[in-house]
Design a protein around this motif. Structure first.
Motif, PDB file in Angstrom:
ATOM      1  N   HIS A   1      10.243  -1.728   1.977  1.00 51.67           N
ATOM      2  CA  HIS A   1      10.177  -0.594   1.060  1.00 51.67           C
ATOM      3  C   HIS A   1      10.433   0.752   1.723  1.00 51.67           C
ATOM      4  CE1 HIS A   1       7.383  -3.708  -0.698  1.00 51.67           C
ATOM      5  NE2 HIS A   1       8.271  -3.544  -1.652  1.00 51.67           N
ATOM      6  N   ASN A   2      10.324   0.830   3.031  1.00 48.12           N
ATOM      7  CA  ASN A   2      10.474   2.104   3.728  1.00 48.12           C
ATOM      8  C   ASN A   2      11.883   2.670   3.557  1.00 48.12           C
ATOM      9  OD1 ASN A   2      10.119   4.279   5.512  1.00 48.12           O
ATOM     10  ND2 ASN A   2      10.761   3.034   7.257  1.00 48.12           N
ATOM     11  N   LYS A   3      11.946   3.961   3.255  1.00 44.95           N
ATOM     12  CA  LYS A   3      13.236   4.652   3.152  1.00 44.95           C
ATOM     13  C   LYS A   3      13.325   5.813   4.140  1.00 44.95           C
ATOM     14  CE  LYS A   3      13.109   5.539  -1.403  1.00 44.95           C
ATOM     15  NZ  LYS A   3      13.618   5.890  -2.744  1.00 44.95           N
ATOM     16  N   GLY A   4      12.262   6.015   4.947  1.00 43.54           N
ATOM     17  CA  GLY A   4      12.280   7.101   5.919  1.00 43.54           C
ATOM     18  C   GLY A   4      12.429   8.448   5.240  1.00 43.54           C
ATOM     19  N   LEU A   5      13.314   9.281   5.765  1.00 48.78           N
ATOM     20  CA  LEU A   5      13.493  10.629   5.222  1.00 48.78           C
ATOM     21  C   LEU A   5      14.191  10.630   3.861  1.00 48.78           C
ATOM     22  CD1 LEU A   5      14.520  12.655   8.419  1.00 48.78           C
ATOM     23  CD2 LEU A   5      12.336  12.726   7.198  1.00 48.78           C
ATOM     24  N   ALA A   6      14.580   9.471   3.360  1.00 44.96           N
ATOM     25  CA  ALA A   6      15.237   9.406   2.048  1.00 44.96           C
ATOM     26  C   ALA A   6      14.231   9.397   0.888  1.00 44.96           C
ATOM     27  CB  ALA A   6      16.141   8.181   1.970  1.00 44.96           C
ATOM     28  N   PHE A   7      12.941   9.305   1.176  1.00 42.77           N
ATOM     29  CA  PHE A   7      11.958   9.454   0.098  1.00 42.77           C
ATOM     30  C   PHE A   7      12.107  10.849  -0.500  1.00 42.77           C
ATOM     31  CE2 PHE A   7       9.535   6.012   2.281  1.00 42.77           C
ATOM     32  CZ  PHE A   7       9.305   5.202   1.178  1.00 42.77           C
ATOM     33  N   THR A   8      12.213  10.911  -1.837  1.00 39.11           N
ATOM     34  CA  THR A   8      12.352  12.217  -2.496  1.00 39.11           C
ATOM     35  C   THR A   8      11.005  12.944  -2.477  1.00 39.11           C
ATOM     36  OG1 THR A   8      11.753  11.345  -4.663  1.00 39.11           O
ATOM     37  CG2 THR A   8      14.097  11.249  -4.038  1.00 39.11           C
ATOM     38  N   GLU A   9      11.043  14.238  -2.803  1.00 43.20           N
ATOM     39  CA  GLU A   9       9.793  15.018  -2.835  1.00 43.20           C
ATOM     40  C   GLU A   9       8.836  14.456  -3.890  1.00 43.20           C
ATOM     41  OE1 GLU A   9      10.723  19.159  -3.188  1.00 43.20           O
ATOM     42  OE2 GLU A   9      11.676  19.229  -1.208  1.00 43.20           O
TER      43      GLU A   9
ATOM     44  N   TYR B   1       1.538   9.288  -1.782  1.00 44.51           N
ATOM     45  CA  TYR B   1       0.653   9.695  -0.680  1.00 44.51           C
ATOM     46  C   TYR B   1       1.398   9.818   0.650  1.00 44.51           C
ATOM     47  CZ  TYR B   1      -2.488   8.153  -4.335  1.00 44.51           C
ATOM     48  OH  TYR B   1      -3.100   7.991  -5.561  1.00 44.51           O
ATOM     49  N   LEU B   2       2.617  10.347   0.584  1.00 54.41           N
ATOM     50  CA  LEU B   2       3.431  10.496   1.786  1.00 54.41           C
ATOM     51  C   LEU B   2       3.488  11.952   2.275  1.00 54.41           C
ATOM     52  CD1 LEU B   2       6.440   8.208   0.736  1.00 54.41           C
ATOM     53  CD2 LEU B   2       4.659   7.653   2.391  1.00 54.41           C
ATOM     54  N   LEU B   3       2.886  12.870   1.518  1.00 50.08           N
ATOM     55  CA  LEU B   3       2.964  14.284   1.902  1.00 50.08           C
ATOM     56  C   LEU B   3       2.350  14.486   3.282  1.00 50.08           C
ATOM     57  CD1 LEU B   3       2.052  16.097  -1.453  1.00 50.08           C
ATOM     58  CD2 LEU B   3       4.310  15.809  -0.418  1.00 50.08           C
ATOM     59  N   GLY B   4       3.109  15.143   4.146  1.00 52.28           N
ATOM     60  CA  GLY B   4       2.638  15.422   5.498  1.00 52.28           C
ATOM     61  C   GLY B   4       2.926  14.303   6.482  1.00 52.28           C
ATOM     62  N   LEU B   5       3.255  13.111   5.973  1.00 50.13           N
ATOM     63  CA  LEU B   5       3.529  11.982   6.869  1.00 50.13           C
ATOM     64  C   LEU B   5       4.993  11.952   7.311  1.00 50.13           C
ATOM     65  CD1 LEU B   5       1.505   9.118   5.118  1.00 50.13           C
ATOM     66  CD2 LEU B   5       0.790  10.618   6.983  1.00 50.13           C
ATOM     67  N   LEU B   6       5.817  12.791   6.664  1.00 47.77           N
ATOM     68  CA  LEU B   6       7.231  12.900   7.015  1.00 47.77           C
ATOM     69  C   LEU B   6       7.591  14.366   7.226  1.00 47.77           C
ATOM     70  CD1 LEU B   6       8.661  10.513   4.240  1.00 47.77           C
ATOM     71  CD2 LEU B   6       8.836  10.089   6.698  1.00 47.77           C
TER      72      LEU B   6
ATOM     73  N   ALA C   1       0.839  -1.190   0.000  1.00 49.46           N
ATOM     74  CA  ALA C   1       0.000   0.000   0.000  1.00 49.46           C
ATOM     75  C   ALA C   1       0.872   1.237   0.000  1.00 49.46           C
ATOM     76  CB  ALA C   1      -0.907  -0.005   1.223  1.00 49.46           C
ATOM     77  N   SER C   2       0.342   2.315  -0.531  1.00 47.50           N
ATOM     78  CA  SER C   2       1.050   3.586  -0.489  1.00 47.50           C
ATOM     79  C   SER C   2       0.804   4.274   0.849  1.00 47.50           C
ATOM     80  CB  SER C   2       0.568   4.479  -1.629  1.00 47.50           C
ATOM     81  OG  SER C   2       0.989   3.960  -2.867  1.00 47.50           O
ATOM     82  N   GLY C   3       1.405   5.433   0.998  1.00 49.55           N
ATOM     83  CA  GLY C   3       1.145   6.272   2.164  1.00 49.55           C
ATOM     84  C   GLY C   3       1.626   5.683   3.478  1.00 49.55           C
ATOM     85  N   TYR C   4       0.758   5.791   4.473  1.00 49.47           N
ATOM     86  CA  TYR C   4       1.112   5.419   5.842  1.00 49.47           C
ATOM     87  C   TYR C   4       1.625   3.982   5.925  1.00 49.47           C
ATOM     88  CZ  TYR C   4       0.570   5.452  10.958  1.00 49.47           C
ATOM     89  OH  TYR C   4       0.805   5.405  12.306  1.00 49.47           O
ATOM     90  N   SER C   5       0.987   3.069   5.192  1.00 49.63           N
ATOM     91  CA  SER C   5       1.402   1.664   5.224  1.00 49.63           C
ATOM     92  C   SER C   5       2.799   1.477   4.632  1.00 49.63           C
ATOM     93  CB  SER C   5       0.419   0.787   4.448  1.00 49.63           C
ATOM     94  OG  SER C   5      -0.860   0.877   5.029  1.00 49.63           O
ATOM     95  N   LEU C   6       3.136   2.273   3.626  1.00 48.51           N
ATOM     96  CA  LEU C   6       4.447   2.185   3.001  1.00 48.51           C
ATOM     97  C   LEU C   6       5.557   2.483   4.002  1.00 48.51           C
ATOM     98  CD1 LEU C   6       6.113   1.820   0.400  1.00 48.51           C
ATOM     99  CD2 LEU C   6       5.629   4.192  -0.159  1.00 48.51           C
ATOM    100  N   LEU C   7       5.310   3.442   4.883  1.00 46.02           N
ATOM    101  CA  LEU C   7       6.306   3.815   5.899  1.00 46.02           C
ATOM    102  C   LEU C   7       6.482   2.721   6.946  1.00 46.02           C
ATOM    103  CD1 LEU C   7       5.384   7.562   6.573  1.00 46.02           C
ATOM    104  CD2 LEU C   7       7.260   6.662   5.185  1.00 46.02           C
TER     105      LEU C   7
END
Length: 591
Positions: A61-69, A76-81, A50-56
């Motif tokens: 698959h999680n990359k933490g703060l290494a996800f690019t903009e 669907y990660l905007l605001g979750l990091l 799943a994208s977003g919260y589940s991806l983190l």
């Protein structure tokens, strides 16, 4: 919104919304991992993420703060990091800084396990780049303490627990594991964890630790690794009374009940994962270890690290040490303290290599090797009362009751400890060995450090700086008379990751003793003149991936030569092929 992850050409991963996760009955590289080792045909199986919260919260698959903009916007990660975007290198630097602040080794272990559960690629990046510093944390000696306290520090299950409660349902239990393409299983029943004894279900720390090394040091994909603990109870009264114990609260099952559960497990593994899955037995008690290896060695791809891995790494050290102590293997006389799995396994492999070099039958070369157990020197007059695996080592000699007496009688050039009992190489014993050797080879192999037969400092001091020393667990360099001595570490981690990779890339279906000799020879060749000048008989762990690739190539070559390899045609350059098959922990790009 669900989507499937698949590998693109050029090494970049994308999230693909089309239902094309599997092709031709095989499994695509769903985690964006290297797929060259993936050969087994399995039931088509769609992995979804799943994208977003589940991806983190997905460690694969999680990359933490290494996800690019761009990735944050697409998935669907905007605001979750937090807004900062950092590199994997900076993440690694921060984590190493944090780890080094911990003073308690178990805290470092727990921090590493938590990272593995949160961000798998970053865990392996840390371990690969800082292997000499982190190996003692994720494996011996710290893993021993972790197993002792596993019930108290248990957070999330890693691996499969198969207990007597699951008898008759083991195949169903295997099917509960989310991965379908398993290449390596490490299994324990927890009865003889390191030198610590029966830790029951809490022995799970060993398969988890071993498999993290299979990936970091040998490059086997993490998704292809499965840790298993067979829980048949424990005879450890302390654990049975411990309110935090996580296993069955009963005394250990034995005889037919035990054999039936193990047989069901072995049959289910073959049925579920096929002929080419490697099953590594780990920390079984002597009586079961030899029986299981003999029983399943002809029907499954099995390997016992305590018997065969230890033997291979010690033989490599002995072969390498010949450059320092002189002579050929057959010129030396070996004395072992300890005649269990490790001792007899090492002795047999040394005898086989000696036989191979001299063309003398192995029955004759065994006579160069003497073993001492708890009752003294193993001699012919004791043969009737000996366990079957000790009988080949009963030679003609009058009885000798202790190690010191045996040293004086046999006059060994090589002294090897595999007893699991600490401080048994006393000052008098080392001085006696040194008295008739210019450069005695002393190997104190028992783990963890507290169980080592002697320390590096003791070996160098009592031999007046003449000993060539190696141990099972790490010791710091030691200065004696103005010279710095660097102890070697006869760590199985040199052998089993590369050995397993060699079996996987060749598609081997059986393990043969000649493969163990091939692994030893490959490791011994990796010791450089610079290493020898420091008194080292093993290469530094900082080169472990190169070492593993060379071992894998040698093992695979032997599998092809013996006709047990199924991956055809044979690759032209096996070292390059092994390197190309290795898992890389570098982040993939998602789009």
């Amino acid at each position: 919104m669900e989507s499937t992850l698949k590998e693109m050409r050029g090494g970049e991963s994308v999230l693909d919304l089309s239902p094309k996760a599997t092709v031709g009955g095989g499994v695509e590289d769903v985690y964006g991992e290297d797929c060259a080792t993936e050969e087994q045909l399995v039931t088509p199986w769609t992995h979804s993420v799943a994208s977003g919260y589940s991806l983190l919260r997905d460690p694969h698959h999680n990359k933490g703060l290494a996800f690019t903009e761009k990735e944050r916007d697409s998935h669907y990660l905007l605001g979750l990091l937090p807004p900062a975007v950092v590199t994997q290198q900076l993440q690694e630097k921060k984590l190493m800084d944090n780890l080094r602040k911990y003073e308690v080794l178990l805290q470092k272990y727990m921090a590493m396990m938590e990272l593995q559960e949160r961000n798998e690629r970053l865990f392996y990046k840390l371990l690969i780049d800082n292997v000499e510093e982190l190996l003692p944390i994720v494996y011996t000696p710290t893993v021993g303490e972790a197993c002792q306290k596993y019930g108290s520090i248990f957070r999330r299950p890693q691996g499969l627990y198969i207990s007597l409660k699951e008898k008759g349902k083991v195949l169903d239990v295997l099917k509960n594991w989310p991965e379908r393409n398993i290449q390596v299983i490490v299994v324990t029943d927890g009865e003889r964890i390191l030198g610590l004894g029966d830790l029951g279900c809490q022995g799970m720390g060993i398969p988890v630790g071993k498999l993290s090394l299979y990936t970091a040091l040998g490059g086997v994909r993490p998704s292809a690794c499965l840790p298993v603990t067979i829980d048949v109870g424990t005879n450890n009264e302390q654990l049975l009374k411990d309110e935090f114990y996580i296993g069955l609260r009963q005394r250990r099952a034995t005889a037919q009940e035990y054999a039936d559960l193990l047989h069901e497990f072995m049959s289910a593994v073959k049925q579920n994962y096929g002929e080419k899955v490697l099953i590594q037995f780990e920390d079984f008690a002597n009586h079961n270890a030899f029986t299981l290896l003999a029983k399943y060695g002809t029907t499954h791809l099995v390997f016992n690290d305590d018997i065969q891995g230890t033997a291979s790494v010690v033989l490599a050290g002995v072969v390498a040490a010949l450059k320092l102590i002189g002579g050929t293997l057959a010129d030396h006389k070996f004395l072992f303290l300890g005649a269990g799995e490790a001792g007899t396994g090492i002795a047999e492999l040394i005898a086989l290599e000696m036989s191979k070099q001299t063309k003398i039958p192995v029955e004759e070369t065994r006579k160069k090797i003497w073993l001492v157990d708890s009752k003294g020197l193993i001699v012919n007059s004791r043969k009737e009362s000996l366990q079957h695996f000790k009988k080949p080592w009963a030679h003609d000699h009058e009885p000798v009751k202790d190690l010191l007496g045996a040293v004086k009688a046999i006059k060994p050039t090589v002294l090897i400890g595999s007893s699991g009992v600490g401080r048994t190489f006393t000052k008098e014993i080392i001085e006696t060995v040194t008295s008739f050797n210019e450069k005695p080879l002393i190997m104190a192999l028992s783990n963890p450090t507290s169980q080592s037969e002697c320390t590096a400092e003791e070996a160098y001091t009592w031999s007046q700086g003449r000993a060539i020393f190696a141990s099972g667990s790490p010791f710091d360099p030691f200065e004696y008379n103005g010279k710095v001595f660097v102890p070697g570490q006869a760590n199985n981690a040199y052998i089993f990751p590369g050995f397993g990779l060699g079996l996987v890339i060749s598609g081997a279906i059986r393990v043969h003793d000649d493969m163990l000799l091939a692994a030893s020879e490959a490791l011994a060749k990796q010791v450089s003149d610079e290493n020898y000048n420091k008194g080292l008989i093993y290469p530094p762990f900082s080169n472990i991936r190169k070492i593993s690739a060379n071992i894998a190539a040698n093992v695979a070559a032997k599998a092809y030569e013996l006709g047990v390899a199924t991956r055809l045609p044979r690759p032209a350059n096996l070292v390059k092929y092994a390197e190309s098959c290795m898992y890389s922990p570098v982040y993939r790009s998602y789009r």
